[in-house]
Design a protein around this motif. Structure first.
Motif, PDB file in Angstrom:
ATOM      1  N   GLY A  61       0.807  -1.219   0.000  1.00 22.02           N
ATOM      2  CA  GLY A  61       0.000   0.000   0.000  1.00 22.02           C
ATOM      3  C   GLY A  61       0.839   1.268   0.000  1.00 22.02           C
ATOM      4  O   GLY A  61       0.586   2.188   0.773  1.00 22.02           O
ATOM      5  N   LEU A  62       1.837   1.326  -0.877  1.00 24.53           N
ATOM      6  CA  LEU A  62       2.750   2.466  -0.908  1.00 24.53           C
ATOM      7  C   LEU A  62       2.151   3.646  -1.669  1.00 24.53           C
ATOM      8  O   LEU A  62       1.414   3.469  -2.641  1.00 24.53           O
ATOM      9  CB  LEU A  62       4.072   2.076  -1.572  1.00 24.53           C
ATOM     10  N   THR A  63       2.495   4.845  -1.215  1.00 23.65           N
ATOM     11  CA  THR A  63       2.189   6.036  -1.994  1.00 23.65           C
ATOM     12  C   THR A  63       3.154   6.095  -3.172  1.00 23.65           C
ATOM     13  O   THR A  63       4.152   5.361  -3.232  1.00 23.65           O
ATOM     14  CB  THR A  63       2.339   7.311  -1.157  1.00 23.65           C
ATOM     15  N   ARG A  64       2.914   6.999  -4.114  1.00 22.43           N
ATOM     16  CA  ARG A  64       3.820   7.121  -5.259  1.00 22.43           C
ATOM     17  C   ARG A  64       5.232   7.490  -4.817  1.00 22.43           C
ATOM     18  O   ARG A  64       6.222   6.959  -5.325  1.00 22.43           O
ATOM     19  CB  ARG A  64       3.292   8.176  -6.240  1.00 22.43           C
ATOM     20  N   ARG A  65       5.335   8.402  -3.865  1.00 26.44           N
ATOM     21  CA  ARG A  65       6.659   8.820  -3.399  1.00 26.44           C
ATOM     22  C   ARG A  65       7.368   7.650  -2.716  1.00 26.44           C
ATOM     23  O   ARG A  65       8.562   7.434  -2.914  1.00 26.44           O
ATOM     24  CB  ARG A  65       6.530  10.002  -2.445  1.00 26.44           C
ATOM     25  N   GLU A  66       6.646   6.900  -1.896  1.00 29.68           N
ATOM     26  CA  GLU A  66       7.245   5.751  -1.214  1.00 29.68           C
ATOM     27  C   GLU A  66       7.692   4.697  -2.220  1.00 29.68           C
ATOM     28  O   GLU A  66       8.768   4.115  -2.076  1.00 29.68           O
ATOM     29  CB  GLU A  66       6.240   5.158  -0.220  1.00 29.68           C
ATOM     30  N   SER A 115      10.576  11.216   6.696  1.00 27.08           N
ATOM     31  CA  SER A 115       9.205  10.752   6.959  1.00 27.08           C
ATOM     32  C   SER A 115       8.827   9.606   6.037  1.00 27.08           C
ATOM     33  O   SER A 115       8.211   8.624   6.457  1.00 27.08           O
ATOM     34  CB  SER A 115       8.224  11.912   6.780  1.00 27.08           C
ATOM     35  N   HIS A 116       9.190   9.710   4.754  1.00 26.84           N
ATOM     36  CA  HIS A 116       8.865   8.640   3.811  1.00 26.84           C
ATOM     37  C   HIS A 116       9.607   7.354   4.164  1.00 26.84           C
ATOM     38  O   HIS A 116       9.039   6.262   4.087  1.00 26.84           O
ATOM     39  CB  HIS A 116       9.222   9.078   2.390  1.00 26.84           C
ATOM     40  N   ILE A 117      10.871   7.486   4.564  1.00 25.83           N
ATOM     41  CA  ILE A 117      11.648   6.307   4.964  1.00 25.83           C
ATOM     42  C   ILE A 117      11.020   5.655   6.195  1.00 25.83           C
ATOM     43  O   ILE A 117      10.897   4.425   6.288  1.00 25.83           O
ATOM     44  CB  ILE A 117      13.115   6.690   5.256  1.00 25.83           C
ATOM     45  N   LYS A 118      10.600   6.474   7.158  1.00 26.89           N
ATOM     46  CA  LYS A 118       9.960   5.956   8.363  1.00 26.89           C
ATOM     47  C   LYS A 118       8.696   5.174   8.006  1.00 26.89           C
ATOM     48  O   LYS A 118       8.446   4.079   8.532  1.00 26.89           O
ATOM     49  CB  LYS A 118       9.629   7.107   9.310  1.00 26.89           C
ATOM     50  N   ASN A 119       7.918   5.717   7.087  1.00 29.86           N
ATOM     51  CA  ASN A 119       6.688   5.049   6.678  1.00 29.86           C
ATOM     52  C   ASN A 119       6.979   3.751   5.932  1.00 29.86           C
ATOM     53  O   ASN A 119       6.301   2.730   6.125  1.00 29.86           O
ATOM     54  CB  ASN A 119       5.856   5.991   5.804  1.00 29.86           C
ATOM     55  N   LEU A 120       7.999   3.779   5.066  1.00 27.77           N
ATOM     56  CA  LEU A 120       8.397   2.570   4.359  1.00 27.77           C
ATOM     57  C   LEU A 120       8.806   1.471   5.329  1.00 27.77           C
ATOM     58  O   LEU A 120       8.441   0.305   5.176  1.00 27.77           O
ATOM     59  CB  LEU A 120       9.568   2.882   3.423  1.00 27.77           C
ATOM     60  N   ARG A 121       9.587   1.849   6.345  1.00 27.13           N
ATOM     61  CA  ARG A 121      10.042   0.869   7.340  1.00 27.13           C
ATOM     62  C   ARG A 121       8.857   0.190   8.015  1.00 27.13           C
ATOM     63  O   ARG A 121       8.845  -1.024   8.208  1.00 27.13           O
ATOM     64  CB  ARG A 121      10.898   1.582   8.396  1.00 27.13           C
TER      65      ARG A 121
END
Length: 235
Positions: free
Chosen positions: A154-159, A197-203
């Motif tokens: 469920g990743l965003t485009r940026r993620e 923030s994006h890295i944190k969400n990816l993790r």
């Protein structure tokens, strides 16, 4: 083709001005004053762009954004009177493409809308059938979807674009500046703190879908980030 823009704003005076300026600029505009009806409209027929206020009755803008990103990746610009940096980063982490702080000029709104729509139209589609695979991690670049052990992340485009860069160069350490250059075309609207923030969400998403809760992304203090080969070895 006329772009359809969704304006989600509960303050009548602001909504009227923004809608009028966008229509004058040639867009087809649909207005909603509460979060729930706006979300229903987004999911039924995703617009070319949504301008989404954070403070809304029924369901606030961040929750609308969170739920919308499970189903649609169309561009979303947040409208907010909350100027704290954490709010801005939370919005970007959830998948916002940009934000505009109140009070704003309606001309600025039109200009930012045009810029986001232009970037969305210019983004090159991934080559048909292309996939990147690292152990049990699969990135389907045709549909912008990533799975781990068959579980959609469920990743965003940026993620997705961030993970794509890391996965294509497994083990290589990228600085924040390098990730900005390689993962995003629109670096004007993304800063290095947003990368964190994006890295944190990816993790979080990778760990939740991992067989043993491994941390797939390694941080190197003062340097940057890498997809960790040791974490993926047992997958």
């Amino acid at each position: 083709m006329t772009h359809r823009i969704l304006v989600v704003e509960d303050e009548p005076d602001i909504a009227t001005i923004v809608v009028d300026y966008l229509r004058h600029a040639g867009y087809a505009v649909e207005h909603h004053a509460d979060g729930r009806t706006a979300l229903a409209s987004m999911l039924a027929a995703p617009p070319a762009l949504t301008l989404l206020d954070i403070m809304l009755p029924g369901m606030d803008g961040l929750e609308v954004l969170r739920q919308a990103r499970r189903h649609t990746q169309h561009p979303i610009i947040m409208l907010t009177a909350r100027v704290e940096e954490v709010d801005r980063l939370i919005g970007l982490e959830l998948g916002a493409d940009d934000y505009i702080c109140k009070p704003f000029s309606p001309r600025e709104v039109v200009a930012r809308a045009k810029a986001v729509l232009r970037r969305a139209a210019a983004a090159p589609p991934p080559p048909p059938g292309t996939t990147t695979t690292v152990a049990a991690l699969v990135l389907d670049e045709l549909h912008w979807q990533a799975t781990l052990h068959g579980t959609p992340l469920g990743l965003t485009r940026r993620e997705f674009r961030l993970l794509q860069v890391l996965a294509r160069h497994r083990g290589r350490i990228f600085s924040r500046a390098q990730l900005l250059d390689q993962a995003y075309d629109d670096t004007l609207d993304v800063n290095e703190r947003a990368i964190d923030s994006h890295i944190k969400n990816l993790r979080k998403k990778l760990k939740a879908a991992s067989a043993d809760g491994s941390d797939w992304i390694r941080s190197v203090y003062g340097v940057g980030f890498a997809l960790d080969p040791s974490a993926t070895a047992g997958e």
